[in-house]
Write an enzyme that holds these catalytic residues in place. Structure first.
Site, mmCIF file in Angstrom:
data_model
loop_
_atom_site.group_PDB
_atom_site.id
_atom_site.type_symbol
_atom_site.label_atom_id
_atom_site.label_comp_id
_atom_site.label_asym_id
_atom_site.label_seq_id
_atom_site.Cartn_x
_atom_site.Cartn_y
_atom_site.Cartn_z
ATOM 1 N N ASP A 1 0.849 -1.195 0.000
ATOM 2 C CA ASP A 1 0.000 0.000 0.000
ATOM 3 C C ASP A 1 0.887 1.249 0.000
ATOM 4 O OD1 ASP A 1 -2.439 1.374 0.141
ATOM 5 O OD2 ASP A 1 -2.450 1.386 2.339
ATOM 6 N N HIS A 2 0.661 2.148 -0.933
ATOM 7 C CA HIS A 2 1.431 3.402 -1.030
ATOM 8 C C HIS A 2 2.945 3.196 -1.021
ATOM 9 C CE1 HIS A 2 -2.056 6.051 -0.829
ATOM 10 N NE2 HIS A 2 -2.532 5.267 0.120
ATOM 11 N N ASP B 1 3.171 4.745 -5.534
ATOM 12 C CA ASP B 1 2.477 6.022 -5.365
ATOM 13 C C ASP B 1 3.451 7.169 -5.585
ATOM 14 O OD1 ASP B 1 1.052 8.250 -4.687
ATOM 15 O OD2 ASP B 1 0.566 7.614 -2.647
ATOM 16 N N HIS C 1 -7.273 10.249 3.801
ATOM 17 C CA HIS C 1 -6.953 9.215 4.786
ATOM 18 C C HIS C 1 -7.313 9.656 6.202
ATOM 19 C CE1 HIS C 1 -4.038 7.880 1.550
ATOM 20 N NE2 HIS C 1 -4.713 6.797 1.800
ATOM 21 N N GLY C 2 -7.513 8.694 7.091
ATOM 22 C CA GLY C 2 -7.653 8.988 8.506
ATOM 23 C C GLY C 2 -9.088 9.116 8.995
ATOM 24 N N HIS D 1 -9.214 5.178 -2.271
ATOM 25 C CA HIS D 1 -8.467 5.273 -1.010
ATOM 26 C C HIS D 1 -9.269 6.126 -0.035
ATOM 27 C CE1 HIS D 1 -4.372 3.630 -1.920
ATOM 28 N NE2 HIS D 1 -4.945 3.583 -3.110
ATOM 29 N N ALA E 1 -11.353 5.312 2.284
ATOM 30 C CA ALA E 1 -12.769 4.948 2.154
ATOM 31 C C ALA E 1 -13.433 4.551 3.468
ATOM 32 C CB ALA E 1 -12.913 3.820 1.136
ATOM 33 N N ASP F 1 -8.447 1.149 6.339
ATOM 34 C CA ASP F 1 -7.468 1.044 7.415
ATOM 35 C C ASP F 1 -8.060 1.611 8.713
ATOM 36 O OD1 ASP F 1 -5.251 0.896 9.028
ATOM 37 O OD2 ASP F 1 -3.990 2.222 7.832
ATOM 38 N N THR F 2 -8.457 2.883 8.652
ATOM 39 C CA THR F 2 -8.947 3.583 9.844
ATOM 40 C C THR F 2 -10.071 2.833 10.567
ATOM 41 O OG1 THR F 2 -8.289 5.709 8.921
ATOM 42 C CG2 THR F 2 -9.980 5.759 10.626
HETATM 43 C C1 PGH Z 1 -6.266 3.820 2.708
HETATM 44 C C2 PGH Z 1 -7.116 3.725 3.956
HETATM 45 N N1 PGH Z 1 -5.129 3.096 2.685
HETATM 46 O O1 PGH Z 1 -4.325 3.129 1.629
HETATM 47 O O2 PGH Z 1 -6.547 4.509 1.756
HETATM 48 O O3 PGH Z 1 -7.957 4.853 4.138
HETATM 49 O O4 PGH Z 1 -7.871 5.952 6.370
HETATM 50 O O5 PGH Z 1 -10.008 5.797 5.124
HETATM 51 O O6 PGH Z 1 -9.029 3.770 6.115
HETATM 52 P P1 PGH Z 1 -8.751 5.100 5.523
HETATM 53 ZN ZN ZN Z 2 -4.516 5.019 0.759
HETATM 54 CA CA CA Z 3 -1.496 10.627 -3.371
#
Ligand code: PGH
Ligand code: ZN
Ligand code: CA
Length: 307
Positions: A82-83, A104, A180-181, A210, A212, A255-256
């Protein structure tokens, strides 16, 4: 079954019109929660490992765990960077058995992003590894002051098409108003669904959303009940995720929501059992809530009962 590529999972999802979750892990408990949830829901799943996760746990530990988990599981699992920002990380991930990588370079000028991404595509495709790249910058629409700024930040459909044609990537992350976050929107949550449709019309490869996470109100409430301070936390509402999938998104990064779920579980357990000091007990409770959240996501994205 052995790990599969992300392309296999996403091409199927894209052709049938459902979404697949890419869930971030940093440790054993999150991995167990995600795999168990996906197995129970009969869903393909993408395990995402960021550079931060690699730094925290070690790329060998994480990749070995995921490979074993996939082999024991009855559902397709892809292991994805990821990234990825660094060439060395991409190479190391491929050597460690990752079946997919995100490069990325979206913070670089367009031509540079094309050049960096193309180099990764050449390497990865030579050995059957899937590549995701990104153009545009993630930022809440409400935070964008001027229209010109919006055009500079959100993914331009024509540019996206040129990017895909020139790089040959397998999946493209688009900026449509998320970030994000846990603090995604100051005002009303809003995704640029029309932009997704325009990109979808021009580009045939799977699209990625992303940032999401829904920052699920009941999970935030549970964590706060047991002492967390998350004032002003706000995510993407479920109905907008459904709209985004309908408009053409195939991969949804979460992730969050898992972090918040784990936090709620651990806080609840420790508060209710101040005498317990067995980590298996409180980490176990965190894991159970992560698992429930992953199952909710799978059903929301429509990837349940696909295997
Ligand atoms: C994300 C996760 N990871 O690459 O894009 O985003 O912070 O909304 O979970 P969230
Ligand atoms: Zn992301
Ligand atoms: Ca970016």
């Amino acid at each position: 079954m052995p790990l599969v590529t992300m392309k296999e999972i996403l091409d199927e999802a894209s052709s049938k019109g459902y979404g697949v979750g890419a869930f971030n892990i940093n440790n054993l408990e999150f991995l167990q929660a995600i795999i168990e949830a996906a197995e129970e829901e009969k869903s393909p799943v993408i395990i995402a490992v960021s550079e931060g996760a690699m730094k925290y746990a070690g790329i060998e530990f994480l990749s070995s765990m995921v490979r074993l988990a996939a082999e024991k599981a009855s559902i397709p699992v892809a292991l994805h960077v990821d990234h990825g920002k660094h060439w060395e990380v991409i190479v190391s991930a491929i050597r460690n058995g990752f079946t997919s990588v995100m490069i990325d370079a979206s913070d670089k000028p367009f031509d540079e992003n094309v050049a960096i991404t193309s180099k990764v595509v050449d390497l990865a495709h030579a050995i059957g590894v899937t590549v995701e790249a990104e153009i545009g910058r993630l930022k809440g629409i409400e935070d964008i002051v001027k229209v010109s700024e919006k055009e500079a930040i959100l993914t331009d459909p024509e540019e996206a098409k040129e990017f895909v044609d020139r790089t040959g990537v397998d999946a493209l992350a688009v900026a449509v108003g998320t970030s994000h976050g846990a603090y995604k929107f100051k005002g009303e949550p809003k995704l640029d669904i029309e932009r997704i449709k325009k990109i979808r019309d021009l580009i045939k490869i799977p699209l990625v959303l992303h940032g999401a996470s829904g920052v699920l109100p009941d999970i935030v409430e549970l964590a706060e009940k047991y002492g967390a301070k998350l004032g002003g936390a706000k995510g993407v509402p479920d109905d907008q995720i459904v709209e985004a999938i309908k408009a053409g998104i195939s991969k949804i990064n979460i992730d969050t929501d898992l972090r918040l779920s784990f936090l709620a579980g651990v806080r609840k357990f420790l508060t209710e059992h101040p005498e317990v000091f067995d980590p298996r007990k409180y980490l176990g409770e965190g894991k159970e809530i992560v698992k429930e959240t992953v199952k909710r996501k799978i059903r929301l994205f429509g990837s349940n009962n696909r295997v």
